[in-house]
Design a protein around this motif. Structure first.
Motif, PDB file in Angstrom:
ATOM      1  N   ASN A 110     -10.019   4.651  -1.244  1.00 56.89           N
ATOM      2  CA  ASN A 110      -9.514   5.084   0.004  1.00 56.89           C
ATOM      3  C   ASN A 110      -9.980   4.586   1.203  1.00 56.89           C
ATOM      4  OD1 ASN A 110      -7.892   6.910  -1.765  1.00 56.89           O
ATOM      5  ND2 ASN A 110      -9.763   8.351  -1.968  1.00 56.89           N
ATOM      6  N   LYS A 111     -10.383   3.427   1.186  1.00 55.66           N
ATOM      7  CA  LYS A 111     -10.999   2.534   2.521  1.00 55.66           C
ATOM      8  C   LYS A 111     -10.294   1.400   2.557  1.00 55.66           C
ATOM      9  CE  LYS A 111     -14.129   5.403   4.114  1.00 55.66           C
ATOM     10  NZ  LYS A 111     -14.230   5.897   5.513  1.00 55.66           N
ATOM     11  N   TYR A 112      -9.825   0.959   3.766  1.00 60.98           N
ATOM     12  CA  TYR A 112      -9.141  -0.489   3.823  1.00 60.98           C
ATOM     13  C   TYR A 112     -10.155  -1.388   4.363  1.00 60.98           C
ATOM     14  CZ  TYR A 112      -5.102   2.350   2.455  1.00 60.98           C
ATOM     15  OH  TYR A 112      -4.211   3.262   1.858  1.00 60.98           O
ATOM     16  N   TYR A 113     -10.274  -2.564   3.756  1.00 61.37           N
ATOM     17  CA  TYR A 113     -11.244  -3.394   4.441  1.00 61.37           C
ATOM     18  C   TYR A 113     -10.486  -4.788   4.650  1.00 61.37           C
ATOM     19  CZ  TYR A 113     -14.864  -0.523   2.001  1.00 61.37           C
ATOM     20  OH  TYR A 113     -15.764   0.648   1.746  1.00 61.37           O
ATOM     21  N   LEU A 114     -10.536  -5.131   5.684  1.00 64.77           N
ATOM     22  CA  LEU A 114      -9.789  -6.005   6.702  1.00 64.77           C
ATOM     23  C   LEU A 114     -10.797  -7.380   6.848  1.00 64.77           C
ATOM     24  CD1 LEU A 114      -7.036  -7.097   7.912  1.00 64.77           C
ATOM     25  CD2 LEU A 114      -8.150  -6.200   9.923  1.00 64.77           C
ATOM     26  N   HIS A 165      -6.870   3.862   7.282  1.00 71.55           N
ATOM     27  CA  HIS A 165      -5.625   3.826   7.245  1.00 71.55           C
ATOM     28  C   HIS A 165      -5.175   2.292   7.181  1.00 71.55           C
ATOM     29  CE1 HIS A 165      -1.272   3.995   8.360  1.00 71.55           C
ATOM     30  NE2 HIS A 165      -1.324   4.992   7.633  1.00 71.55           N
ATOM     31  N   PRO A 166      -4.219   1.914   6.535  1.00 68.47           N
ATOM     32  CA  PRO A 166      -3.821   0.558   6.543  1.00 68.47           C
ATOM     33  C   PRO A 166      -3.492   0.052   8.147  1.00 68.47           C
ATOM     34  CG  PRO A 166      -2.309   1.599   5.548  1.00 68.47           C
ATOM     35  CD  PRO A 166      -3.473   2.728   5.573  1.00 68.47           C
ATOM     36  N   GLU A 191      -7.655  -2.612  -0.701  1.00 64.11           N
ATOM     37  CA  GLU A 191      -7.889  -1.187  -0.417  1.00 64.11           C
ATOM     38  C   GLU A 191      -8.882  -0.721  -1.518  1.00 64.11           C
ATOM     39  OE1 GLU A 191      -7.877   2.880  -1.982  1.00 64.11           O
ATOM     40  OE2 GLU A 191      -6.873   1.384  -2.972  1.00 64.11           O
ATOM     41  N   ILE A 200      -6.556  -8.212   3.304  1.00 57.90           N
ATOM     42  CA  ILE A 200      -7.032  -6.680   3.203  1.00 57.90           C
ATOM     43  C   ILE A 200      -6.847  -6.263   1.886  1.00 57.90           C
ATOM     44  CG2 ILE A 200      -4.716  -6.270   3.813  1.00 57.90           C
ATOM     45  CD1 ILE A 200      -5.843  -3.823   5.337  1.00 57.90           C
ATOM     46  N   TRP A 226       3.228  -4.116   3.548  1.00 59.06           N
ATOM     47  CA  TRP A 226       2.609  -4.456   4.927  1.00 59.06           C
ATOM     48  C   TRP A 226       2.382  -5.962   5.098  1.00 59.06           C
ATOM     49  CZ3 TRP A 226       0.275  -1.021   8.470  1.00 59.06           C
ATOM     50  CH2 TRP A 226       0.632   0.381   8.152  1.00 59.06           C
ATOM     51  N   PHE A 280       0.909  -1.212  -0.082  1.00 63.07           N
ATOM     52  CA  PHE A 280       0.117  -0.240  -0.231  1.00 63.07           C
ATOM     53  C   PHE A 280       0.911   1.175  -0.125  1.00 63.07           C
ATOM     54  CE2 PHE A 280      -3.176  -2.745   2.707  1.00 63.07           C
ATOM     55  CZ  PHE A 280      -3.978  -2.965   1.488  1.00 63.07           C
TER      56      PHE A 280
END
Length: 327
Positions: A105-109, A132-133, A102, A100, A50, A45
């Motif tokens: 601009n959103k990070y989905y886990l 944010h990551p 992106e 995860i 990461w 990212f």
């Protein structure tokens, strides 16, 4: 005589230069960061590497996730408790195998929780979201995304795959079954396939858990873990197909123990260095000094292809990989 002396001097200089160059080669070492961590998801990212692993501990203590970031694969920064069960009210224990992505601009886990053994128990695969990551991640749905056994697959070990079309798929499953499902745009549910089904089974021969998929040269590489995660023979095998739906015919193992280095090498992910045909396998293994099933560490080694596009067996090392700073 002068000529001999000159050649001799040049040889000495070359030897010193080679030794200095070897000394200048910095490697990550394995494990790449301290602590008991397993099931690592590696990703890039914003020009930063990461890694999102499982905290390797007894199930009742697996109530949070940490993350690690690096600009160069050498220096790693720990991000504590990017998500925990205080933010996911339905998750109580056994928070596993983060994946995860992106999007906008959103990070989905995506994560598994509670290690459910039947449809009567609460738990399964959930989704958390952050700006944010490194989080903090909050519950995206307030409930699991997948909370039932489908096609025999335990709802754990989730991986989110983005196809070349831009479509996102959830690929998951324990108990020797693997499903693929088409995610909707906001990751709140699924889009049925044309035949009306939502979960398609794509289980290859030998599959146990830990699916991962990527595309190289237009081919879909599907990878998974085999064997028991508590034993020395945990390993990774793979197949290649023309579609994310297969059919996937097992080609062979590409990651396994080396009794001189470590045992139980498995549950991996792959990082592709952008702009180059440079690939890394991130995985966990058990040090030779350890017998506890939760004594697992996160490692990284290079992954190579032959001229036919087949993956060469990954050589597990104590040295790890060379510095690779993202541009």
């Amino acid at each position: 005589m002068k000529r001999i002396m000159l050649i001799s001097a040049l040889l000495v200089y070359a030897t010193i230069l080679h030794a200095q160059q070897k000394k200048d080669v910095i490697k990550s070492g394995n494990p790449i960061f301290p602590g008991w961590y397993a099931d690592p998801e590696g990703i890039i990212f914003n020009n930063t590497y990461w890694i999102y692993p499982t905290y390797s501990a007894p199930y009742d203590k697996q109530v949070f996730l940490d993350a690690f970031s690096s600009p160069d694969l050498i220096q790693w920064t720990k991000h504590n408790r990017i998500m925990d069960t205080a933010a996911i009210k339905w998750a109580k224990r056994a928070v596993w195998a983060p994946a995860i992505v992106e999007k906008e601009n959103k990070y989905y886990l995506f994560f598994g929780a509670n290690d459910i053994q039947s449809d009567k128990e609460p738990g399964g695969i959930g989704v958390a979201v952050a700006d944010h990551p490194a989080g903090p991640f909050k519950d995206h749905l307030g409930k699991p995304l997948v909370d039932k056994f489908r096609n025999g697959a335990q709802p754990i070990d989730q991986f989110v795959f983005k196809d070349s079309t831009g479509q996102y798929y959830l690929i998951y499953g324990g108990w020797r079954h693997c499903n693929i499902a088409q995610l909707n745009d906001d990751f709140t549910g699924f889009i049925p396939f044309e035949d009306g089904t939502t979960f398609k089974e794509i289980t290859p021969e030998g599959y146990v858990e830990g699916p991962f998929m990527f595309i190289r040269n237009g081919k879909y590489y599907f990878m998974w873990s085999e064997g028991g995660w508590t034993g020395p023979n945990y390993s990774v095998a793979y197949a290649i197909a023309d579609s994310p739906f297969g059919p996937f015919k097992r080609i062979g193992k590409i990651l396994q123990q080396d009794p001189k280095i470590a045992t139980g090498a498995g549950h991996h992910s792959v990082i592709h260095s952008p702009g180059a045909d440079q690939w890394y396998m991130v995985y966990h293994r058990r040090p030779l000094t350890e017998t506890d099933r939760n004594a697992r560490v996160t490692c990284i080694d290079r992954m190579y292809f032959d001229g036919n596009g087949l993956i060469k067996p990954v050589i597990i090392t104590n040295d790890g990989v060379e510095k690779n700073k993202l541009k």
